[in-house]
Design an enzyme around this catalytic site. Structure first.
Site, short mmCIF file in Angstrom:
data_model
loop_
_atom_site.label_atom_id
_atom_site.label_comp_id
_atom_site.label_asym_id
_atom_site.label_seq_id
_atom_site.Cartn_x
_atom_site.Cartn_y
_atom_site.Cartn_z
N HIS A 266 0.83 -1.22 0.00
CA HIS A 266 0.00 0.00 0.00
C HIS A 266 0.86 1.27 0.00
O HIS A 266 0.87 2.00 -0.96
CB HIS A 266 -1.03 0.04 1.14
N ASP A 317 -4.68 -8.54 -3.29
CA ASP A 317 -4.97 -8.31 -1.88
C ASP A 317 -6.22 -9.03 -1.38
O ASP A 317 -6.20 -10.23 -1.15
CB ASP A 317 -5.05 -6.79 -1.65
C1 NGQ Z 1 -5.28 -7.90 6.13
N1 NGQ Z 1 -5.98 -6.16 4.65
O1 NGQ Z 1 -4.35 -8.27 6.82
O2 NGQ Z 1 -6.02 -8.71 5.54
C2 NGQ Z 1 -5.54 -6.42 5.98
C3 NGQ Z 1 -6.56 -5.98 6.97
C4 NGQ Z 1 -5.26 -5.13 8.95
C5 NGQ Z 1 -5.76 -4.98 4.08
N2 NGQ Z 1 -5.04 -4.13 4.74
C6 NGQ Z 1 -6.17 -6.18 8.40
N3 NGQ Z 1 -6.21 -4.70 2.91
O3 NGQ Z 1 -4.61 -4.41 8.21
O4 NGQ Z 1 -5.19 -5.05 10.18
ZN ZN Z 2 -3.01 -7.14 2.70
#
Ligand code: NGQ
Ligand code: ZN
Length: 448
Positions: A266, A317
């Site tokens: 990101h 993602d």
């Molecule tokens: C994840 N996903 O680990 O799946 C993360 C969300 C977080 C994205 N950042 C959970 N798109 O960042 O704590």
């Molecule tokens: Zn992720």
């Protein structure tokens, strides 16, 4: 193994687009490249290298499209995360494997031949380790093996619920490790890797791994690809500033030596100085444009980063929609909306699709520790054919631009290491995989 011959009207070679090329593939490797002769080999319209999808959470494919209804309060990344955790707590190893197989089938159909699986669903639903602590990683390897996609497995280190070593929440109990147990997992994964697979590691984020964790892992795992989520949401930046007086990217670079072996997922919210630091480090910015749009993250400063020589790659993602053309289009369109200009991610005159794809191919391969994505003698036969049904593309670049931005050009075939896995747009195992996927998701939704 018998040699395979394939001709292409247009092929994207390292030196540029070439017309009428014939390839020979032996033992999964391109063994010869020559001008096409006669009509002896099957011929495709346009051939490009298979791409690396540098960031996937395969299990999230299971609820793709099911978090798009408004809740009572304003929805955000953080309300989505609650739903994601609820889904994650329902999955057993068979279910996780079935969902990963569906995601990987779709990736191959989209033009990806390698996936970077950022894997953190490690333990049983109660948070206890499975009898084999690497059970869930084994299911990722099994899904990659069953579908034929090359895997860069990135076991995730997750220890805390927020900055300052906050305790993890109940919804995070399947993700957690002590450092020693995590290092043992990395070793087990290395033993499971097939030829061509890569094992890296991933501190989940600066929220879930603190500075001592990051330093200890970097020291214990030298030379491995390292991935981390960073600066995706404004709240993360604010919480980091509140905790240590530094922004997430500043904090990361102060804590560990970040170089070309790192991938910063990101990296959305950057100061000019942070952006220059990433570009100058040679690390890959792991952009996930469709998910970032879906979650309301914000926009990466694309043109300035490219002007500074920054490297980027593409990830699907959350797998809310698995595409390659789609990700590149979404990246370019976000930048157009912001800049109020056109062809913004092209740094020189000429096809925007070609420039976007070439950068994403190079950055993806770098981030996943894979061989260069190239149609060249000696390279793995990771190949994607585009079909132009109306025959309107007057050259390869135009066909590619029409694939990214227009309605009719599509992926017809994908070969991963010479294996012909996608034919007429469909993965050879799609039917069986989709049936198992539907059963698993139905069961989970009924229970939830
Ligand atoms: C994840 N996903 O680990 O799946 C993360 C969300 C977080 C994205 N950042 C959970 N798109 O960042 O704590
Ligand atoms: Zn992720």
């Amino acid at each position: 193994m018998q040699a395979m011959h394939l001709a292409a009207r247009w092929a994207l070679l390292p030196e540029g687009w070439a017309e009428n090329v014939q390839l020979t593939v032996e033992n999964g490797v391109i063994s010869d490249l020559a001008p096409a002769r006669g009509a002896s080999a099957p011929r495709v319209d346009c051939l490009i290298p298979g791409a690396a999808n540098l960031h996937s959470h395969a299990f999230q494919r299971g609820f793709a499209g099911l978090t798009e209804a408004r809740g009572a309060a304003r929805d955000s990344f953080w309300t989505w995360r609650e739903m994601m955790y609820r889904f994650a707590l329902q999955l057993d190893p068979d279910g996780a494997q079935a969902i990963a197989e569906m995601a990987y089938v779709e990736m191959l159909e989209a033009g990806y031949t390698r996936v970077g699986e950022f894997h953190y669903l490690h333990h049983a639903p109660d948070g206890g380790a499975y009898e084999d602590p690497a059970e869930m990683s084994a299911r990722i390897f099994a899904a990659a093996g069953a579908t034929g996609i090359a895997l860069t497995h990135l076991p995730v280190f997750y220890a805390h619920g927020g900055f300052g070593g906050q305790p993890a929440g109940a919804g995070q109990r399947r993700f957690l490790h002590e450092r020693d147990a995590f290092l043992a997992l990395v070793e087990r994964c290395e033993a499971m890797a097939r030829p061509g697979d890569v094992v890296g590691y991933a501190p989940h984020s600066l929220r879930a791994a603190d500075a001592p964790d990051l330093r200890a892992l970097a020291e214990a795992l030298p030379g491995r690809r390292a991935h981390i989520h960073v600066a995706e949401q404004v709240k993360e930046v604010e919480d980091c500033l509140g905790f240590c007086g530094r922004r997430p990217v500043e904090r990361l670079f102060e804590t560990v030596e970040v170089g070309p072996g790192w991938c910063l997922i990101h990296a959305t919210h950057l100061t000019d100085a942070e952006r220059r630091t990433i570009a100058g480090s040679g690390a890959v910015a792991g952009l996930c444009p469709v998910t970032e749009a879906n979650l309301g993250d914000g926009l990466f400063p694309g043109p300035a980063y490219l002007a500074e020589g920054g490297v980027f790659g593409i990830g699907t993602d959350s797998n809310v929609h698995i595409g390659l053309a789609n990700e590149l289009r979404c990246l370019e369109y976000g930048q157009r909306l912001f800049a109020r200009e056109r062809n913004v991610m092209a740094t020189e005159p000429g096809s925007t699709g070609t420039q976007l794809l070439r950068r994403a191919l190079a950055g993806g391969a770098q981030a996943l520790g894979a061989p260069d994505a190239a149609i060249a003698v000696g390279a793995p036969a990771d190949l994607v054919a585009l079909h132009d049904p109306l025959g309107l593309g007057s050259d390869g670049a135009q066909m590619l631009d029409r694939w990214l931005f227009g309605p009719d050009v599509r992926v017809s075939d994908t070969w991963a290491r010479g294996a012909h896995l996608v034919r007429e747009g469909r993965h050879v195992a799609r039917e069986a995989v989709a049936a198992r996927f539907a059963t698993v998701v139905r069961e989970v939704l009924e229970r939830a």
